[in-house]
Write a protein that holds these residues in place. Structure first.
Motif, PDB file in Angstrom:
ATOM      1  N   GLU A  63       0.782  -1.242   0.000  1.00 15.91           N
ATOM      2  CA  GLU A  63       0.000   0.000   0.000  1.00 15.91           C
ATOM      3  C   GLU A  63       0.812   1.290   0.000  1.00 15.91           C
ATOM      4  O   GLU A  63       0.258   2.366  -0.193  1.00 15.91           O
ATOM      5  CB  GLU A  63      -0.922   0.020   1.225  1.00 15.91           C
ATOM      6  CG  GLU A  63      -1.911  -1.116   1.254  1.00 15.91           C
ATOM      7  CD  GLU A  63      -2.728  -1.139   2.527  1.00 15.91           C
ATOM      8  OE1 GLU A  63      -2.322  -0.506   3.527  1.00 15.91           O
ATOM      9  OE2 GLU A  63      -3.774  -1.790   2.528  1.00 15.91           O
ATOM     10  N   HIS A  73       3.669   3.849  -1.468  1.00 17.47           N
ATOM     11  CA  HIS A  73       4.357   4.217  -2.704  1.00 17.47           C
ATOM     12  C   HIS A  73       5.280   5.394  -2.422  1.00 17.47           C
ATOM     13  O   HIS A  73       4.879   6.348  -1.764  1.00 17.47           O
ATOM     14  CB  HIS A  73       3.344   4.659  -3.780  1.00 17.47           C
ATOM     15  CG  HIS A  73       2.254   3.676  -3.999  1.00 17.47           C
ATOM     16  ND1 HIS A  73       2.226   2.835  -5.069  1.00 17.47           N
ATOM     17  CD2 HIS A  73       1.142   3.396  -3.277  1.00 17.47           C
ATOM     18  CE1 HIS A  73       1.147   2.081  -5.004  1.00 17.47           C
ATOM     19  NE2 HIS A  73       0.479   2.398  -3.918  1.00 17.47           N
ATOM     20  N   ARG A  91       0.426   6.427   1.310  1.00 24.95           N
ATOM     21  CA  ARG A  91      -0.239   5.149   1.552  1.00 24.95           C
ATOM     22  C   ARG A  91      -1.639   5.269   0.976  1.00 24.95           C
ATOM     23  O   ARG A  91      -2.375   6.183   1.299  1.00 24.95           O
ATOM     24  CB  ARG A  91      -0.300   4.854   3.038  1.00 24.95           C
ATOM     25  CG  ARG A  91      -0.985   3.549   3.338  1.00 24.95           C
ATOM     26  CD  ARG A  91      -1.023   3.252   4.830  1.00 24.95           C
ATOM     27  NE  ARG A  91      -1.130   1.821   4.956  1.00 24.95           N
ATOM     28  CZ  ARG A  91      -0.297   1.054   5.623  1.00 24.95           C
ATOM     29  NH1 ARG A  91       0.708   1.601   6.266  1.00 24.95           N
ATOM     30  NH2 ARG A  91      -0.465  -0.239   5.675  1.00 24.95           N
ATOM     31  N   LEU A  92      -1.960   4.348   0.109  1.00 29.62           N
ATOM     32  CA  LEU A  92      -3.269   4.325  -0.526  1.00 29.62           C
ATOM     33  C   LEU A  92      -3.904   2.985  -0.210  1.00 29.62           C
ATOM     34  O   LEU A  92      -3.392   1.945  -0.619  1.00 29.62           O
ATOM     35  CB  LEU A  92      -3.120   4.507  -2.038  1.00 29.62           C
ATOM     36  CG  LEU A  92      -4.386   4.638  -2.856  1.00 29.62           C
ATOM     37  CD1 LEU A  92      -5.198   5.839  -2.406  1.00 29.62           C
ATOM     38  CD2 LEU A  92      -4.039   4.768  -4.325  1.00 29.62           C
ATOM     39  N   THR A  93      -4.952   3.010   0.586  1.00 30.41           N
ATOM     40  CA  THR A  93      -5.630   1.768   0.948  1.00 30.41           C
ATOM     41  C   THR A  93      -7.059   1.815   0.451  1.00 30.41           C
ATOM     42  O   THR A  93      -7.667   2.874   0.351  1.00 30.41           O
ATOM     43  CB  THR A  93      -5.631   1.556   2.474  1.00 30.41           C
ATOM     44  OG1 THR A  93      -6.277   2.658   3.100  1.00 30.41           O
ATOM     45  CG2 THR A  93      -4.228   1.428   3.003  1.00 30.41           C
ATOM     46  N   SER A 122     -10.879  -0.743   0.001  1.00 27.14           N
ATOM     47  CA  SER A 122     -11.609  -1.955   0.308  1.00 27.14           C
ATOM     48  C   SER A 122     -12.672  -2.167  -0.754  1.00 27.14           C
ATOM     49  O   SER A 122     -13.478  -1.279  -1.019  1.00 27.14           O
ATOM     50  CB  SER A 122     -12.252  -1.831   1.692  1.00 27.14           C
ATOM     51  OG  SER A 122     -13.174  -2.868   1.889  1.00 27.14           O
ATOM     52  N   VAL A 138     -11.829   4.323   0.073  1.00 29.38           N
ATOM     53  CA  VAL A 138     -10.413   4.547  -0.176  1.00 29.38           C
ATOM     54  C   VAL A 138      -9.908   5.534   0.870  1.00 29.38           C
ATOM     55  O   VAL A 138     -10.580   6.504   1.198  1.00 29.38           O
ATOM     56  CB  VAL A 138     -10.189   5.132  -1.596  1.00 29.38           C
ATOM     57  CG1 VAL A 138      -8.737   5.501  -1.803  1.00 29.38           C
ATOM     58  CG2 VAL A 138     -10.653   4.161  -2.662  1.00 29.38           C
TER      59      VAL A 138
END
Length: 146
Positions: free
Chosen positions: A13, A15, A25-27, A29, A35
Motif C-alpha cells: 500500500e 508508494h 499510503r493508498l488503501t 476496500s 479509499v
C-alpha cells in the motif's frame, strides 16, 4: 530501451514517488468501496537520505561515513553525527505515521544502517513513455541521483 527509476513500492500500500518528493499510503476496500489516502513530503536532505538508503541499504549495510559523503559532502553541506541522527529520527517518525515499523531503517551498532523490511521493490518506467510536459520535472529528479 531506456528505463528510469520512478520510486519504490513498500509493502502492498505504500508508494514512494521520487519526482514529487512524496511517500503515500493508498488503501482501499472492495467490500465497502472506500479509499483512504495519507501522504508525507520530504525536505531535500531527508529525500536524498531516504532515496539513498532505499537504493543501497536493502541488501547491505551503509556506513555513517558513506552517508556523510553522499548526502552531505557531495552537496556542499557539513555532515555531523548529530545531523544524521536528527534527519533519521525525523524520517523514522514520518515513516511510522504511514504504518511502517519503527525499525524500518535499522542502526547496526558500530557498522551503519540497513533497510529492515523485506518488501521494498523499485518501480521503473520507460523513458519513451514519458509525456513531453514531464521533461522539466524529470530534470529535477536527475539531481537527486547519486
Amino acid at each position: 530501451m531506456s528505463y528510469r527509476l520512478y520510486g519504490f513500492m513498500i509493502g502492498a500500500e505504500i508508494h514512494f514517488d521520487i519526482s514529487n518528493r512524496r511517500l503515500y499510503r493508498l488503501t482501499g476496500s472492495h467490500t465497502d468501496k472506500s479509499v483512504s489516502f495519507a501522504s508525507i513530503y520530504f525536505n531535500e536532505t531527508m529525500l536524498r537520505l531516504f532515496l539513498y538508503l532505499l537504493k543501497h541499504a536493502r541488501s547491505k549495510i551503509v556506513t555513517k561515513e558513506e552517508l556523510f559523503e553522499k548526502i552531505w559532502e557531495d552537496h556542499n553541506l557539513s555532515p555531523s553525527t548529530q545531523r544524521l541522527w536528527q534527519v533519521l529520527h525525523n524520517l523514522n517518525n514520518k515513516l511510522s505515521l504511514l504504518g511502517l515499523p519503527e525499525d524500518f531503517i535499522r542502526n547496526i551498532k558500530g557498522r551503519g544502517y540497513i533497510i529492515d523490511y523485506p518488501d521494498v521493490i523499485p518501480v521503473y518506467y520507460r523513458m519513451s513513455e514519458l509525456p513531453t510536459h514531464s521533461a522539466k520535472k524529470e530534470e529535477k529528479t536527475d539531481t537527486l541521483d547519486e
